[in-house]
Design a protein around this motif. Sequence first.
Motif, PDB file in Angstrom:
ATOM      1  N   UNK A   1       0.846  -1.569   0.267  1.00 17.86           N
ATOM      2  CA  UNK A   1       0.212  -0.201  -0.416  1.00 17.86           C
ATOM      3  C   UNK A   1       1.110   1.642   0.320  1.00 17.86           C
ATOM      4  N   UNK A   2       0.231   2.234  -1.224  1.00 21.69           N
ATOM      5  CA  UNK A   2       1.329   3.775  -1.145  1.00 21.69           C
ATOM      6  C   UNK A   2       1.136   4.551  -0.317  1.00 21.69           C
ATOM      7  N   UNK A   3      -0.097   4.509  -0.371  1.00 28.82           N
ATOM      8  CA  UNK A   3      -1.220   5.492   0.353  1.00 28.82           C
ATOM      9  C   UNK A   3      -2.007   5.484   0.696  1.00 28.82           C
ATOM     10  N   UNK A   4      -3.102   6.117   1.221  1.00 31.17           N
ATOM     11  CA  UNK A   4      -4.702   5.356   1.881  1.00 31.17           C
ATOM     12  C   UNK A   4      -5.196   6.827   1.455  1.00 31.17           C
ATOM     13  N   UNK A   5      -6.657   7.202   1.530  1.00 28.69           N
ATOM     14  CA  UNK A   5      -7.717   8.988   1.568  1.00 28.69           C
ATOM     15  C   UNK A   5      -8.353   8.138   1.944  1.00 28.69           C
ATOM     16  N   UNK A   6     -10.152   8.960   2.007  1.00 24.53           N
ATOM     17  CA  UNK A   6     -10.618   9.214   2.426  1.00 24.53           C
ATOM     18  C   UNK A   6     -11.250   9.928   1.314  1.00 24.53           C
ATOM     19  N   UNK A   7     -12.744   9.410   0.221  1.00 25.45           N
ATOM     20  CA  UNK A   7     -12.615  10.410  -0.392  1.00 25.45           C
ATOM     21  C   UNK A   7     -14.752  10.335   0.020  1.00 25.45           C
ATOM     22  N   UNK A   8     -14.662  11.156  -1.030  1.00 26.34           N
ATOM     23  CA  UNK A   8     -16.997  11.534  -1.163  1.00 26.34           C
ATOM     24  C   UNK A   8     -17.030  10.077  -2.132  1.00 26.34           C
ATOM     25  N   UNK A   9     -18.067   9.575  -1.490  1.00 23.27           N
ATOM     26  CA  UNK A   9     -18.439   8.187  -2.642  1.00 23.27           C
ATOM     27  C   UNK A   9     -18.295   8.432  -4.061  1.00 23.27           C
ATOM     28  N   UNK A  10     -18.737   9.696  -4.385  1.00 21.83           N
ATOM     29  CA  UNK A  10     -19.420   9.519  -6.467  1.00 21.83           C
ATOM     30  C   UNK A  10     -17.594  10.336  -6.356  1.00 21.83           C
ATOM     31  N   UNK A  11     -16.558  10.481  -6.005  1.00 26.51           N
ATOM     32  CA  UNK A  11     -15.941  10.549  -6.028  1.00 26.51           C
ATOM     33  C   UNK A  11     -14.528   9.654  -6.250  1.00 26.51           C
ATOM     34  N   UNK A  12     -15.203   8.745  -5.045  1.00 28.15           N
ATOM     35  CA  UNK A  12     -14.511   7.763  -4.734  1.00 28.15           C
ATOM     36  C   UNK A  12     -14.951   6.330  -5.936  1.00 28.15           C
ATOM     37  N   UNK A  13     -16.196   5.663  -6.669  1.00 26.47           N
ATOM     38  CA  UNK A  13     -16.634   4.778  -6.908  1.00 26.47           C
ATOM     39  C   UNK A  13     -15.791   5.040  -8.591  1.00 26.47           C
ATOM     40  N   UNK A  14     -15.139   5.839  -9.271  1.00 28.67           N
ATOM     41  CA  UNK A  14     -14.747   6.415 -10.284  1.00 28.67           C
ATOM     42  C   UNK A  14     -13.414   5.951 -10.437  1.00 28.67           C
ATOM     43  N   UNK A  15     -12.842   6.004  -9.769  1.00 25.12           N
ATOM     44  CA  UNK A  15     -11.335   5.386  -8.846  1.00 25.12           C
ATOM     45  C   UNK A  15     -11.065   3.682  -9.103  1.00 25.12           C
ATOM     46  N   UNK A  16     -12.098   3.128  -9.480  1.00 28.31           N
ATOM     47  CA  UNK A  16     -12.211   1.499  -8.712  1.00 28.31           C
ATOM     48  C   UNK A  16     -12.503   1.022  -9.526  1.00 28.31           C
ATOM     49  N   UNK A  17     -11.204   0.044 -10.086  1.00 27.79           N
ATOM     50  CA  UNK A  17     -11.620  -0.818 -11.353  1.00 27.79           C
ATOM     51  C   UNK A  17     -13.012  -1.577 -11.814  1.00 27.79           C
ATOM     52  N   UNK A  18     -13.043  -1.519 -12.852  1.00 24.54           N
ATOM     53  CA  UNK A  18     -14.526  -1.732 -13.277  1.00 24.54           C
ATOM     54  C   UNK A  18     -15.315  -3.012 -12.098  1.00 24.54           C
ATOM     55  N   UNK A  19     -15.092  -4.086 -12.451  1.00 24.91           N
ATOM     56  CA  UNK A  19     -15.407  -5.063 -11.801  1.00 24.91           C
ATOM     57  C   UNK A  19     -15.821  -4.944 -10.023  1.00 24.91           C
ATOM     58  N   UNK A  20     -14.410  -3.662  -9.812  1.00 27.81           N
ATOM     59  CA  UNK A  20     -14.658  -2.793  -7.874  1.00 27.81           C
ATOM     60  C   UNK A  20     -15.547  -2.396  -7.551  1.00 27.81           C
ATOM     61  N   UNK A  21     -15.716  -1.677  -8.809  1.00 32.47           N
ATOM     62  CA  UNK A  21     -16.680  -0.292  -9.060  1.00 32.47           C
ATOM     63  C   UNK A  21     -18.055  -1.128  -8.972  1.00 32.47           C
ATOM     64  N   UNK A  22     -18.012  -1.931 -10.061  1.00 32.28           N
ATOM     65  CA  UNK A  22     -19.640  -2.346  -9.192  1.00 32.28           C
ATOM     66  C   UNK A  22     -19.807  -3.063  -8.095  1.00 32.28           C
ATOM     67  N   UNK A  23     -19.069  -3.731  -7.321  1.00 29.98           N
ATOM     68  CA  UNK A  23     -19.033  -4.480  -6.861  1.00 29.98           C
ATOM     69  C   UNK A  23     -19.675  -3.359  -5.479  1.00 29.98           C
ATOM     70  N   UNK A  24     -18.381  -2.849  -5.081  1.00 29.81           N
ATOM     71  CA  UNK A  24     -18.925  -1.407  -4.196  1.00 29.81           C
ATOM     72  C   UNK A  24     -19.625  -0.953  -4.173  1.00 29.81           C
ATOM     73  N   UNK A  25     -20.563   0.046  -5.543  1.00 30.51           N
ATOM     74  CA  UNK A  25     -21.550   0.317  -5.287  1.00 30.51           C
ATOM     75  C   UNK A  25     -23.065  -0.532  -5.223  1.00 30.51           C
ATOM     76  N   UNK A  26     -23.014  -1.881  -5.536  1.00 31.38           N
ATOM     77  CA  UNK A  26     -23.627  -2.765  -5.022  1.00 31.38           C
ATOM     78  C   UNK A  26     -24.142  -2.465  -2.890  1.00 31.38           C
ATOM     79  N   UNK A  27     -22.736  -2.877  -2.587  1.00 36.53           N
ATOM     80  CA  UNK A  27     -22.312  -2.984  -1.351  1.00 36.53           C
ATOM     81  C   UNK A  27     -22.910  -1.669  -0.610  1.00 36.53           C
ATOM     82  N   UNK A  28     -22.645  -0.613  -1.366  1.00 38.89           N
ATOM     83  CA  UNK A  28     -22.652   0.452  -0.487  1.00 38.89           C
ATOM     84  C   UNK A  28     -24.384   1.036  -0.641  1.00 38.89           C
ATOM     85  N   UNK A  29     -25.000  -0.274  -1.362  1.00 36.99           N
ATOM     86  CA  UNK A  29     -26.570   0.449  -0.992  1.00 36.99           C
ATOM     87  C   UNK A  29     -27.304  -0.717  -0.536  1.00 36.99           C
ATOM     88  N   UNK A  30     -26.387  -1.741  -0.122  1.00 36.21           N
ATOM     89  CA  UNK A  30     -26.590  -2.419   1.014  1.00 36.21           C
ATOM     90  C   UNK A  30     -26.492  -1.505   2.083  1.00 36.21           C
TER      91      UNK A  30
END
Length: 165
Positions: A121-150
Amino acid sequence: MPGDPGRDAYLAEGNAQQARKRAAADALIRDEGGRLLLVNPTYKDGWDLPGGMAEDNEAPEDAVRRELREELGLTVASLRFLCVDWVEPHGPWDDLLGFVFDAGVLSPQQAAELKPSDEEIAEHRFFEVPEALPLLPDRQRARAAQAWAVLGDGVPRYLRNGIAL
């Protein structure tokens, strides 16, 4: 009959021939402002949810706890299951079961004490969700968005390639 060496050998042979599944376990971690924690791995491009791959015979919730300790020095008291995603084979990879757990909200002190404690791990940071999701790889973005909905509706999800069934 349990304990029968012949039966145990038969079952062991069947076990050795069955498919093995890779499993990953990630966590949604927020600060008190509702921002989502992401990590920037050194071994691949882009940001990621905290977590990682399960080791042999390791339960997903144990894997995410271990990864959080190893990578960020964070000990998590409780986890809540949010979703599991079956990801089809892609590139050189076989299929994967990707779990996401809610690891809760960190206090300002806990958030300030986070530090990459692993060379992965080079760094960590807190992001607003609309800013965070596009930073994730496609597969993980979809999974993270679904988890956030839960987190909003309380209904755990089974996903197939990031899409709720």
